[in-house]
Enzyme design. Structure first.
Site, PDB file in Angstrom:
ATOM      1  N   HIS A 102       0.847  -1.196   0.000  1.00  0.00           N
ATOM      2  CA  HIS A 102       0.000   0.000   0.000  1.00  0.00           C
ATOM      3  C   HIS A 102       0.882   1.246   0.000  1.00  0.00           C
ATOM      4  O   HIS A 102       1.635   1.481   0.936  1.00  0.00           O
ATOM      5  CB  HIS A 102      -0.917  -0.014   1.221  1.00  0.00           C
ATOM      6  CG  HIS A 102      -1.782   1.192   1.314  1.00  0.00           C
ATOM      7  ND1 HIS A 102      -2.789   1.435   0.406  1.00  0.00           N
ATOM      8  CD2 HIS A 102      -1.770   2.251   2.153  1.00  0.00           C
ATOM      9  CE1 HIS A 102      -3.365   2.583   0.697  1.00  0.00           C
ATOM     10  NE2 HIS A 102      -2.770   3.112   1.750  1.00  0.00           N
ATOM     11  N   ASP A 141       1.021   5.318  -0.298  1.00  0.00           N
ATOM     12  CA  ASP A 141       0.268   6.577  -0.255  1.00  0.00           C
ATOM     13  C   ASP A 141       0.997   7.662  -1.036  1.00  0.00           C
ATOM     14  O   ASP A 141       2.146   7.965  -0.717  1.00  0.00           O
ATOM     15  CB  ASP A 141       0.134   7.060   1.198  1.00  0.00           C
ATOM     16  CG  ASP A 141      -0.692   6.112   2.043  1.00  0.00           C
ATOM     17  OD1 ASP A 141      -1.833   5.829   1.657  1.00  0.00           O
ATOM     18  OD2 ASP A 141      -0.184   5.643   3.091  1.00  0.00           O
ATOM     19  N   ASP A 180      -7.728   1.345   2.090  1.00  0.00           N
ATOM     20  CA  ASP A 180      -7.422   2.340   3.127  1.00  0.00           C
ATOM     21  C   ASP A 180      -8.363   3.542   3.209  1.00  0.00           C
ATOM     22  O   ASP A 180      -8.385   4.210   4.232  1.00  0.00           O
ATOM     23  CB  ASP A 180      -5.961   2.809   2.986  1.00  0.00           C
ATOM     24  CG  ASP A 180      -5.397   3.382   4.278  1.00  0.00           C
ATOM     25  OD1 ASP A 180      -5.952   3.063   5.349  1.00  0.00           O
ATOM     26  OD2 ASP A 180      -4.422   4.144   4.225  1.00  0.00           O
ATOM     27  N   ASP A 203       1.606  -1.256   4.470  1.00  0.00           N
ATOM     28  CA  ASP A 203       2.081   0.027   3.930  1.00  0.00           C
ATOM     29  C   ASP A 203       3.545  -0.086   3.484  1.00  0.00           C
ATOM     30  O   ASP A 203       4.399  -0.513   4.258  1.00  0.00           O
ATOM     31  CB  ASP A 203       2.002   1.111   5.016  1.00  0.00           C
ATOM     32  CG  ASP A 203       0.566   1.433   5.401  1.00  0.00           C
ATOM     33  OD1 ASP A 203      -0.362   0.853   4.774  1.00  0.00           O
ATOM     34  OD2 ASP A 203       0.365   2.239   6.318  1.00  0.00           O
ATOM     35  N   HIS A 252      -6.539   9.444  -0.313  1.00  0.00           N
ATOM     36  CA  HIS A 252      -7.199   9.355   0.996  1.00  0.00           C
ATOM     37  C   HIS A 252      -6.395   9.923   2.163  1.00  0.00           C
ATOM     38  O   HIS A 252      -6.831   9.788   3.303  1.00  0.00           O
ATOM     39  CB  HIS A 252      -7.632   7.903   1.265  1.00  0.00           C
ATOM     40  CG  HIS A 252      -6.496   6.937   1.247  1.00  0.00           C
ATOM     41  ND1 HIS A 252      -6.176   6.200   0.128  1.00  0.00           N
ATOM     42  CD2 HIS A 252      -5.581   6.603   2.180  1.00  0.00           C
ATOM     43  CE1 HIS A 252      -5.130   5.439   0.398  1.00  0.00           C
ATOM     44  NE2 HIS A 252      -4.743   5.673   1.639  1.00  0.00           N
TER      45      HIS A 252
HETATM   46 ZN   LIG Z   1      -3.229   4.866   2.741  1.00  0.00          ZN
END
Ligand SMILES: [Zn+2]
Length: 1026
Positions: A46, A48, A160, A298, A444
């Site tokens: 994951h 971001d 998420d 993550d 997000h």
């Molecule tokens: Zn995230």
């Protein structure tokens, strides 16, 4: 979902190792050698695009390594697979790859060993995002994928985002997806669905009676998407199968009893039995003979060693398990599509395990509604983020309307440019970069306001840069379109200024003042652009340096204007700057040129000087003869439709009188504040709202300064105070719909507060039975809500993207917002909107920061009271739509007219067309042109093709309201492409209907035929324009 909420007690009992569930068991003979449980272990990472680090920092320090190692290790382990979601990262990596490696990536994709899931620019937030930006980031990702790699994602992956919206299910379904996975759903809802074995369901849009929007959706059952919470119900056991947590690694299992051991010949049997037990327990929560086991977290798989640890150990387990068929499991690495393929097969062949029934089991094969507000444990509701960083939420919405406005004008202008011998349009780079900056922020941790301060700053700079760029694009395109002779176009000569620029230090807007020059000099031109698809009458204000002016419209006719004072930042009335307010009419997608001329003070009967009354006892401004003192108790403003009564001491709205009905309505405005829980460790932060109790009415320390402005075009009450430095309520006296509502503009400033959340409350006399209220989802649809007393206050707060209302049999009391915030109905008849939050601590969700980088933040609302008409407003109705007036008011609030002021060097007698009307007629009032987006080849900065995406949305409207002025005679009319635009500007010569993000061609359209769009549907048409 409303039934689900009715049934759940929300009592949070202790469930054993699966704290929020129960002890799961399974019959020992359920799976065997002939009917094994298929287990798909799906490696994922994951990533971001901005959270604790910025997007580019994450790419440089983490994601690049993850993807480089992915390439190496998928080659090394032929059984291995991997899924990846964020195209914002993937495209950066692809750009860096040498040709050989690009070929390798391509073959991994072809073999189905590397799968792009969702394939949006980001894994978008689903609460604060508007559907324009939600779709745009999906288009940006899908366009890049199909143009660069020929890849068409089919599975959605949203592990998420903090709660889930059915709007996303609609978009993925209409983009040709087969299934989607979600993780962050309220723990009690998960448990309820798990008991009923309904964690997999067809998610259906509430307005869809046929099921054509059904989307196979999978909710992950446990607390998190990390490895401890994905193999089965016992996190302490699952953690032992995260081989990256072996003692040599930095990561440890937080459960004391967990021992992460490498798989050896000595322990393989025992370890296999242990994980098979977890997999089978997990499978009991679903109906299939297949179980999805995500393997990641993550920013995982960054080092070669981590890949080796996971892959070698899992391969040993698979080998043992698959050769010992008595375990009844067949396990392998898989992708999300592998999983959904099996689920669809099982559904179509009827081979799901419908034989096993639980007493609680109910059949809810399709589900409508959404998954807000999310709670991950106890009373920790993630409803704070609906409001966190409202300044950036406001910027995002502003960039959306600017980008949309620029996209449409750019398509029109570049089409015109291609017709002329000199094709000079090179603004595409700016448009592309704005698409991507806006898309990035829909992440997000972006629009949610849940990233670190430096990351927020990075996002803000991107938004501001693109905002200014889009103004340039619109200015240039509008100017180009108005030129009589386009060969005279010169992009370096700037004839127009922006009406407002953004201060790079504070990111705040700064208005530009139009220099009117000498008395009776050359009239200055002001250009207005209407990005909506119908002719619009709107009141506009322009700042000028002379008070005596005349305004002429695009036909040279004098029009009525109002001269108002201008308040400087320190709250004084300026003697240099004046505000000229007047009503303009601009056709759909049109441009109109008005002029303002400086005249002498005496010979002007078209400009009215507004009367300003000061209610400030301490006012020492001796600036203007405009000001007179007033001692009266109440303030009354009036227009042709209504009267509004304000409290003379506070300046706040109290009552509205509807002249046509002859009825008084309570509409009492208050500002309130929430504190945060007294507990030391559990306090509100960027994500979570944990108030210390109901809101308290804000008592201003100092008596506010109040000014009242009265004039023929509009009347206003200005209130200047401490925490709300500006609160302006306006009644318009316009011939458009603006005279139907009360407009509220605020600037709030909570920078001096500590653990403080600010709200605005409107108390009405509506009795909303059962505490039913309505909020929109992503500006796309209306969701019915109900206040549940079994939930804490913070569990009854919902996303408020564009509109919310409460109603009784006779009336609907609407509040429209210009940007996303949080909304609740804390008491019957009350509309409450959160405005800003300042929280001095982290809320234990990984951010490790509070939210203290607040800025003076604008917010804008419209209040509209509607008469429900003969049919009445029924709170029992399942499907609810806004009225045409509510919809139109919302559109106009979100897409204000764009104003461009001529430069003093621009003589004004340049040959320009004073009126451009691209549309042959207004679009039907229920058809919104979501975009007219030029399709560019990926990576290229110039437009070679003539293809554009025309995206039309037929909104759902409720026409049973009794209203006099809703401009909606052409409701339900079809659109014919050949007749849509004036040929002098743009001609559509062929068109194809495609899936929503243009990945699939559906059919060729005859441009002479009507385009049929069902209510609520969005259609993407790829049109060839010249
Ligand atoms: Zn995230």
């Amino acid at each position: 979902m409303s039934e689900v909420y009715r049934n759940i007690p929300f009592d949070n009992p202790y469930g054993g190792v699966w704290k929020q569930g129960w002890q799961v068991t399974y019959p020992s003979n359920l799976w065997n050698a002939t009917q094994p449980l298929k287990v798909l272990v799906v490696p994922h990472s994951h990533t971001d695009p901005g959270w604790l680090m910025t997007y580019t920092e994450y790419y440089t320090y983490h994601v690049k390594d993850i993807l480089n190692n992915m390439l190496m290790k998928l080659e090394q382990y032929p059984e291995a697979k991997f899924i990846f979601a964020e195209i914002s990262f993937f495209h950066l990596w692809w750009d860096d790859l040498i040709v050989d490696n690009r070929l390798k990536v391509q073959s991994l994709l072809d073999e189905g060993r590397l799968e792009i899931v969702t394939g949006g620019w980001v894994m978008a937030d689903e609460a604060s995002t508007h559907y324009f930006a939600m779709l745009d980031q999906l288009i940006e990702g899908h366009q890049w994928l199909s143009q660069t790699l020929g890849v068409k994602p089919t599975s959605g992956w949203a592990i998420d985002p903090f709660g889930h919206s059915s709007t996303m299910a609609y978009m993925l379904g209409q983009s040709g997806f087969n299934g989607m996975v979600m993780q962050r759903v309220h723990y009690a809802v998960k448990k309820y669905l798990a008991k009923a074995r309904q964690l997999e369901f067809m998610w259906r849009q509430i307005w869809d009676s046929e099921g054509y929007t059904d989307m196979l959706s999978h909710v992950m059952p446990f607390y998190s998407y990390d490895i401890p919470h994905t193999c089965g119900p016992d996190p302490a056991v699952c953690c032992e199968f995260d081989f990256a947590r072996r003692p040599v690694g930095k990561l440890k299992c937080p459960w004391k009893q967990s021992r992460v051991e490498a798989i050896t010949e000595a322990n393989v049997e025992k370890r296999s039995r242990t994980i098979v037990d977890q997999w089978k327990k997990k499978a009991m929560l679903f109906k299939g003979n297949v179980v999805l086991v995500p393997l990641g977290d993550d920013f995982r798989y960054q080092t070669a060693k981590e890949w080796d640890e996971q892959f070698t150990n899992y391969l040993k387990l698979f080998e043992y398990i698959n050769s010992n068929t008595n375990l009844g499991v067949q396990a392998q690495f898989g992708t999300l599509s592998d999983y959904f393929r099996i689920v669809h097969e099982e559904i179509s062949t009827g081979s799901r395990r419908d034989d096993v029934t639980y007493p609680e089991e109910k059949r809810i094969d399709s589900l409508t509604g959404d998954f807000f507000a999310y709670a991950d444990r106890d009373d920790h509701y993630w409803s704070g983020y609906f409001t966190s960083r409202p300044f950036q939420k406001h910027l995002s919405r502003k960039l959306e309307s600017h980008l949309r406005g620029a996209e449409i004008l750019f398509t029109l202008a570049s089409t015109k440019a291609k017709r002329s011998p000199r094709s000079v349009f090179e603004l595409m780079t700016k448009v592309m970069s704005a698409r991507r900056n806006l898309a990035l922020f829909q992440h997000h941790d972006g629009i949610t306001g849940t990233s670190r301060e430096n990351v927020v700053k990075d996002y803000t700079e991107r938004l501001v840069k693109s905002l200014e760029d889009m103004k340039v694009v619109m200015r240039e395109c509008a100017f180009y379109l108005t030129l009589n002779d386009e060969t005279t176009y010169n992009s370096t000569a700037q004839f127009y200024n922006l009406d407002e620029t953004t201060n790079k230090q504070t990111y705040g807007s700064e208005s530009t003042v139009l220099d009117l020059g000498v008395e009776h000099g050359v009239p200055r031109s002001v250009m207005f652009y209407n990005s909506l698809g119908y002719e619009r009458r709107s009141v506009v204000s322009v700042l000028v340096n002379k008070p005596h002016v005349v305004v002429r419209d695009n036909n040279g006719r004098y029009i009525k204007s109002q001269v108002e004072p201008f308040w400087t930042k320190d709250g004084n009335i300026s003697t240099q700057i004046y505000q000229i307010t007047f009503e303009v009419t601009v056709s759909g997608l049109g441009i109109a040129l008005y002029t303002i001329q400086h005249v002498s003070g005496n010979d002007n009967d078209k400009a009215f000087v507004a009367i300003v009354t000061s209610l400030d006892k301490t006012d020492r401004t001796k600036v203007s003869r405009m000001i007179e003192a007033d001692k009266s108790d109440d303030i009354v403003l009036e227009n042709n439709n209504m009267k509004a009564v304000f409290n003379g001491a506070t300046g706040l709205l109290q009552l509205i009188f509807n002249k046509r009905e002859g009825v008084w309505y309570r509409s009492k405005v208050d500002f309130l504040s929430y504190g945060t829980k007294a507990s030391k460790s559990e306090k509100s932060g960027a994500y979570i709202f944990l108030p210390d109790g109901p809101a308290k009415v804000l008592v201003q320390k100092e008596f506010p300064r109040i000014y009242v402005i009265r004039g023929p075009i509009r009347s206003q009450v200005h209130v200047y105070s401490d925490i709300v430095p500006q609160h302006i309520v306006t009644l318009y006296n316009s011939t458009g719909i603006e005279s139907q509502f009360v407009d509220i503009q605020n600037i709030v400033d909570v920078r001096k507060q500590r653990n403080f959340e600010l709200a605005i409350r409107i108390t009405t006399d509506i009795v909303n039975t059962d505490r039913t209220f309505y909020t929109d989802l992503n500006g796309f649809q209306i969701q019915k809500r109900k206040v549940h007393s079994k939930l804490p206050l913070q569990g009854n707060v919902y996303p408020f993207t564009t509109m919310a209302f409460i109603q009784d049999d006779l009336h609907r009391h609407f509040i429209l917002t210009a940007n996303s915030l949080g909304f609740s109905n804390p008491e019957s008849g009350v509309l409450e909107v959160m405005l800003d939050r300042r929280l001095n601590q982290d809320d234990n969700r990984g951010l490790l920061q509070g939210v203290v980088d607040n800025k003076p933040t604008p917010s804008r609302f419209r209040l509209l009271i509607e008469n429900c008409g003969a049919q009445g407003c029924d709170n029992d109705r399942k499907i609810v739509f806004p009225s045409p007036m509510g919809h139109q008011s919302s559109l106009e609030l979100i897409h204000p007219l764009f104003t461009f002021l001529s430069n003093p060097t621009f003589s004004g007698n340049f040959p320009l067309q004073s009126n451009i009307s691209p549309l042959t007629k207004n679009l039907p009032c229920d058809v919104h042109m979501l975009n007219l987006r030029t399709i560019s080849d990926s990576g290229e900065q110039h437009v070679n093709k003539s293809l554009s995406a025309l995206i039309l949305h037929r909104v759902g409207l409720d026409c049973t309201f009794d209203s006099i002025n809703d401009n909606c005679e052409n409701l339900g009319e079809n659109v014919t492409l050949s007749e849509m635009f004036r040929d002098s500007i743009i001609t559509i010569d062929f068109a194809t209907e495609t899936s929503l993000t243009m990945m699939y061609t559906k059919k060729k359209l005859d441009v002479e035929d009507a385009v049929v769009i069902k209510p609520m549907d969005i259609k993407t048409l790829v049109v060839n324009v010249h």
